[in-house]
Design a protein around this motif. Structure first.
Motif, PDB file in Angstrom:
ATOM      1  N   VAL A 103     -88.531  26.704 -69.239  1.00  0.00           N
ATOM      2  CA  VAL A 103     -89.216  27.183 -70.442  1.00  0.00           C
ATOM      3  C   VAL A 103     -88.438  26.826 -71.707  1.00  0.00           C
ATOM      4  N   ALA A 104     -87.130  26.858 -71.615  1.00  0.00           N
ATOM      5  CA  ALA A 104     -86.310  26.541 -72.787  1.00  0.00           C
ATOM      6  C   ALA A 104     -84.916  26.181 -72.307  1.00  0.00           C
ATOM      7  N   SER A 105     -84.129  25.621 -73.209  1.00  0.00           N
ATOM      8  CA  SER A 105     -82.765  25.229 -72.849  1.00  0.00           C
ATOM      9  C   SER A 105     -81.865  26.456 -72.754  1.00  0.00           C
ATOM     10  N   VAL A 106     -80.742  26.278 -72.094  1.00  0.00           N
ATOM     11  CA  VAL A 106     -79.726  27.336 -72.009  1.00  0.00           C
ATOM     12  C   VAL A 106     -79.342  27.801 -73.412  1.00  0.00           C
ATOM     13  N   ALA A 107     -79.111  26.851 -74.310  1.00  0.00           N
ATOM     14  CA  ALA A 107     -78.679  27.202 -75.668  1.00  0.00           C
ATOM     15  C   ALA A 107     -79.776  27.955 -76.420  1.00  0.00           C
ATOM     16  N   ASP A 108     -81.033  27.541 -76.247  1.00  0.00           N
ATOM     17  CA  ASP A 108     -82.111  28.222 -76.967  1.00  0.00           C
ATOM     18  C   ASP A 108     -82.344  29.628 -76.422  1.00  0.00           C
ATOM     19  N   ILE A 109     -82.188  29.812 -75.123  1.00  0.00           N
ATOM     20  CA  ILE A 109     -82.332  31.163 -74.562  1.00  0.00           C
ATOM     21  C   ILE A 109     -81.203  32.049 -75.093  1.00  0.00           C
ATOM     22  N   ASP A 110     -79.998  31.511 -75.167  1.00  0.00           N
ATOM     23  CA  ASP A 110     -78.895  32.277 -75.759  1.00  0.00           C
ATOM     24  C   ASP A 110     -79.184  32.610 -77.230  1.00  0.00           C
ATOM     25  N   ALA A 111     -79.719  31.640 -77.963  1.00  0.00           N
ATOM     26  CA  ALA A 111     -80.030  31.881 -79.379  1.00  0.00           C
ATOM     27  C   ALA A 111     -81.125  32.938 -79.522  1.00  0.00           C
ATOM     28  N   ALA A 112     -82.114  32.893 -78.606  1.00  0.00           N
ATOM     29  CA  ALA A 112     -83.199  33.887 -78.665  1.00  0.00           C
ATOM     30  C   ALA A 112     -82.624  35.296 -78.530  1.00  0.00           C
ATOM     31  N   MET A 113     -81.553  35.428 -77.773  1.00  0.00           N
ATOM     32  CA  MET A 113     -80.888  36.723 -77.653  1.00  0.00           C
ATOM     33  C   MET A 113     -80.117  37.075 -78.923  1.00  0.00           C
ATOM     34  N   ALA A 114     -79.211  36.193 -79.327  1.00  0.00           N
ATOM     35  CA  ALA A 114     -78.251  36.557 -80.371  1.00  0.00           C
ATOM     36  C   ALA A 114     -78.899  36.680 -81.755  1.00  0.00           C
ATOM     37  N   TYR A 115     -79.997  35.955 -81.984  1.00  0.00           N
ATOM     38  CA  TYR A 115     -80.675  36.037 -83.281  1.00  0.00           C
ATOM     39  C   TYR A 115     -81.869  36.993 -83.239  1.00  0.00           C
ATOM     40  N   GLY A 116     -82.119  37.578 -82.063  1.00  0.00           N
ATOM     41  CA  GLY A 116     -83.268  38.467 -81.919  1.00  0.00           C
ATOM     42  C   GLY A 116     -82.842  39.827 -81.377  1.00  0.00           C
ATOM     43  N   PRO A 117     -83.202  40.134 -80.114  1.00  0.00           N
ATOM     44  CA  PRO A 117     -82.905  41.476 -79.611  1.00  0.00           C
ATOM     45  C   PRO A 117     -81.414  41.814 -79.599  1.00  0.00           C
ATOM     46  N   GLY A 118     -80.554  40.829 -79.364  1.00  0.00           N
ATOM     47  CA  GLY A 118     -79.114  41.110 -79.319  1.00  0.00           C
ATOM     48  C   GLY A 118     -78.604  41.671 -80.630  1.00  0.00           C
ATOM     49  N   LEU A 119     -79.179  41.153 -81.714  1.00  0.00           N
ATOM     50  CA  LEU A 119     -78.785  41.639 -83.031  1.00  0.00           C
ATOM     51  C   LEU A 119     -79.105  43.134 -83.155  1.00  0.00           C
ATOM     52  N   ARG A 120     -80.278  43.526 -82.657  1.00  0.00           N
ATOM     53  CA  ARG A 120     -80.650  44.941 -82.715  1.00  0.00           C
ATOM     54  C   ARG A 120     -79.867  45.773 -81.710  1.00  0.00           C
ATOM     55  N   TRP A 121     -79.560  45.190 -80.526  1.00  0.00           N
ATOM     56  CA  TRP A 121     -78.864  45.961 -79.498  1.00  0.00           C
ATOM     57  C   TRP A 121     -77.423  46.271 -79.864  1.00  0.00           C
ATOM     58  N   SER A 122     -76.884  45.596 -80.871  1.00  0.00           N
ATOM     59  CA  SER A 122     -75.549  45.995 -81.324  1.00  0.00           C
ATOM     60  C   SER A 122     -75.646  47.244 -82.200  1.00  0.00           C
ATOM     61  N   ILE A 123     -76.866  47.621 -82.551  1.00  0.00           N
ATOM     62  CA  ILE A 123     -77.092  48.785 -83.417  1.00  0.00           C
ATOM     63  C   ILE A 123     -77.641  49.954 -82.607  1.00  0.00           C
ATOM     64  N   MET A 124     -78.530  49.664 -81.676  1.00  0.00           N
ATOM     65  CA  MET A 124     -79.123  50.734 -80.855  1.00  0.00           C
ATOM     66  C   MET A 124     -79.531  50.184 -79.486  1.00  0.00           C
ATOM     67  N   GLY A 125     -79.566  51.063 -78.512  1.00  0.00           N
ATOM     68  CA  GLY A 125     -79.902  50.668 -77.142  1.00  0.00           C
ATOM     69  C   GLY A 125     -81.396  50.496 -76.937  1.00  0.00           C
ATOM     70  N   PRO A 126     -81.785  50.130 -75.701  1.00  0.00           N
ATOM     71  CA  PRO A 126     -83.187  49.785 -75.440  1.00  0.00           C
ATOM     72  C   PRO A 126     -84.160  50.944 -75.633  1.00  0.00           C
ATOM     73  N   HIS A 127     -83.792  52.149 -75.242  1.00  0.00           N
ATOM     74  CA  HIS A 127     -84.735  53.266 -75.386  1.00  0.00           C
ATOM     75  C   HIS A 127     -85.038  53.499 -76.860  1.00  0.00           C
ATOM     76  N   MET A 128     -84.006  53.554 -77.691  1.00  0.00           N
ATOM     77  CA  MET A 128     -84.219  53.799 -79.110  1.00  0.00           C
ATOM     78  C   MET A 128     -84.983  52.629 -79.753  1.00  0.00           C
ATOM     79  N   THR A 129     -84.730  51.424 -79.274  1.00  0.00           N
ATOM     80  CA  THR A 129     -85.453  50.261 -79.787  1.00  0.00           C
ATOM     81  C   THR A 129     -86.959  50.425 -79.564  1.00  0.00           C
ATOM     82  N   TYR A 130     -87.349  50.863 -78.370  1.00  0.00           N
ATOM     83  CA  TYR A 130     -88.778  51.047 -78.105  1.00  0.00           C
ATOM     84  C   TYR A 130     -89.326  52.281 -78.836  1.00  0.00           C
ATOM     85  N   HIS A 131     -88.462  53.250 -79.095  1.00  0.00           N
ATOM     86  CA  HIS A 131     -88.879  54.394 -79.938  1.00  0.00           C
ATOM     87  C   HIS A 131     -89.338  53.869 -81.302  1.00  0.00           C
ATOM     88  N   LEU A 132     -88.574  52.948 -81.861  1.00  0.00           N
ATOM     89  CA  LEU A 132     -88.952  52.378 -83.155  1.00  0.00           C
ATOM     90  C   LEU A 132     -90.129  51.402 -83.025  1.00  0.00           C
TER      91      LEU A 132
END
Lengths: 303, 303
Positions: free
Chosen positions: B201-230
């Motif tokens: 579906v995508a390269s190793v680097a793009d999958i890593d980027a999808a994390m670090a520029y997307g959900p990973g950025l939020r997960w350094s602030i709050m965990g998954p339950h609180m993320t879905y709360h928002l």
């Protein structure tokens, strides 16, 4: 980069309003449309708040915002379209066909869908090649990721250049997949997190803390593959795979799928309420946005 | 908090050396031991580098570091033990039994194991209640999370107070589970990330980027339950569950388990090599640590 001056924003809920604010802060004009009678007021309120946030990041462009309930007004003279209609397949199919009738075929139409497949959405389009999925991550004016899916590599590359030009981090999927990349990772995490709640291993708040003070902190810096590369010492991921690959496969077998019944859901709601304490969703969003802005100010220190 | 002045650090690889640096920077004396002839030199080199990093965070304590290849020397007069021996069950069983013979029974012995179960490790102990698992996240001197598992609630709470006192974020598991919390979340993410690589579906680097520029950025602030709360808008997680809970269950069913054969592993190794470019593992670690320090300086802005 495409010389975009005017973006049509179709659908002005949370996602559309956030896109609009981002485009405006980069000096682009926005022609917005939404059939709901409350949409314009919501959009203008959202843009005021988001514009202030973007100014903190040094984005002080002053694009012009116009609104009309009529689709044709928003599309008139637009160089790029960002569509954010509700996640209903039939509705989007009709909307995209309508857009095709009103817009020159060389203008890219990007849809923000998180859960629908591009190939299904374009079935009624005359010019399907110019349609791409460009899925942002909430809130789009702050989180850089945009996941791109398209049928024409040139269209996708032109769109990627446009998004890069407004500070986004586009990621190009080689083929469409339900949930794209990031929401699949998010679902995988949440499934295991809920499983651990259901199994009574720890509280909702502690599982969230285990993420935000542990792997989540690292995942804002690098993705999972690179993380395991560093977990392999000097030998990197090759060493990790040869020494610990088998243990990962065993761990995968031990991961769970929760029974998602009323009892589990009640535990989640109560656990989140306890974690949130006195903070409303709006309070939590404001805190999240402030933290995201602080993180984004660190770039390029944290890529 | 326990009045700890002297910590015995048993096993001085990456984890033990990192713990030692953290204790020293908080002004605690460290008595380290490791049977390997290279251990002392590695430890002292590691501590010099980590001490400089911790000084950037304002931690400038000057605890005294001593080293002996003999276990008894390290335990002499210790108020707290942090054990970091190799992840081998029989080895740790014997080591913990030896510690029991040498140490007064009221001193807490915390083990850093990531993959072994506490109940299995203490089978040969005379005083199993004083043994807890206290699993840190790499690198322990920077990442705040410590996962605690124990049989005696009072011992666990005393240990939690000790770790809080040195700026850690302890999370207490209600019962032991293989992989504790955070590594299970990490495994769940990696399984899906590898699946997407395997599916092309995508390269190793793009999958890593999808994390670090997307959900990973939020997960350094709050965990998954609180993320879905928002993600549920004003109605929070209760609204999310009633409206989108079923779609999550469908998405879980669509998540994958990769075939972890030589071909997939080769794709991972090659993809990571491409993502890493000219950067060695040491370069990447230094960049990660610098980014972590920048993130940690933002506290309490990002909790």
């Amino acid at each position: 980069m495409i010389p975009v001056k005017t973006v049509a924003v179709i659908g002005c809920g949370t996602v559309g309003a956030s896109w609009a604010a981002l485009f405006l802060a980069h000096g682009l004009d926005v022609q917005a449309t939404d059939p709901s009678p409350e949409a314009e007021a919501y959009l203008r309120r959202f843009v005021v708040r988001a514009t202030a946030q973007l100014a903190e990041l040094g984005l002080t462009g002053t694009g012009k915002l116009s609104f009309s309930p009529k689709l044709a007004d928003a599309l008139q003279g637009a160089d790029f379209v960002q569509e954010n209609a509700p996640e209903k397949e039939a509705l989007k199919q009709q909307l995209l066909a309508d857009i095709d009738d009103l817009l020159p075929p060389d203008v890219i139409v990007a849809g923000s869908t998180s859960s629908l497949l591009r190939s299904r959405l374009v079935v009624r389009c005359r010019y399907p090649e110019r349609h791409i999925t460009a899925h942002p991550f909430n809130p789009p004016h702050l989180v850089p990721l945009v996941e791109l899916v398209g049928a024409d590599a040139d269209v996708v590359e032109r769109a990627a250049a446009f998004y890069r030009g407004i500070g986004r981090r586009p990621v190009i999927l080689r083929r469409e997949m339900a949930g794209h990349l990031a929401n699949r990772l998010a679902s995988a995490v949440w499934r295991e997190a809920i499983y651990m709640v259901e199994q009574g291993v720890a509280s909702v708040a502690d599982i969230d803390a285990a993420m935000a003070y542990g792997p989540g902190l690292r995942w804002s810096i690098m993705g999972p593959h690179m993380t395991y590369h560093l977990g392999g010492g000097d030998g990197g991921i090759a060493h990790y795979l040869s020494h610990l690959g088998a243990s990962q496969v065993r761990r995968w077998a031990a991961l769970g799928t929760p029974v998602f019944d009323g009892d589990t859901q009640r535990q989640l709601v109560e656990g989140v309420a306890e974690e949130a304490g006195d903070s409303s969703v709006a309070d939590l969003e404001a805190a999240r946005d402030a933290a995201l802005i602080a993180l984004l100010k660190l770039r390029p220190q944290i890529r």
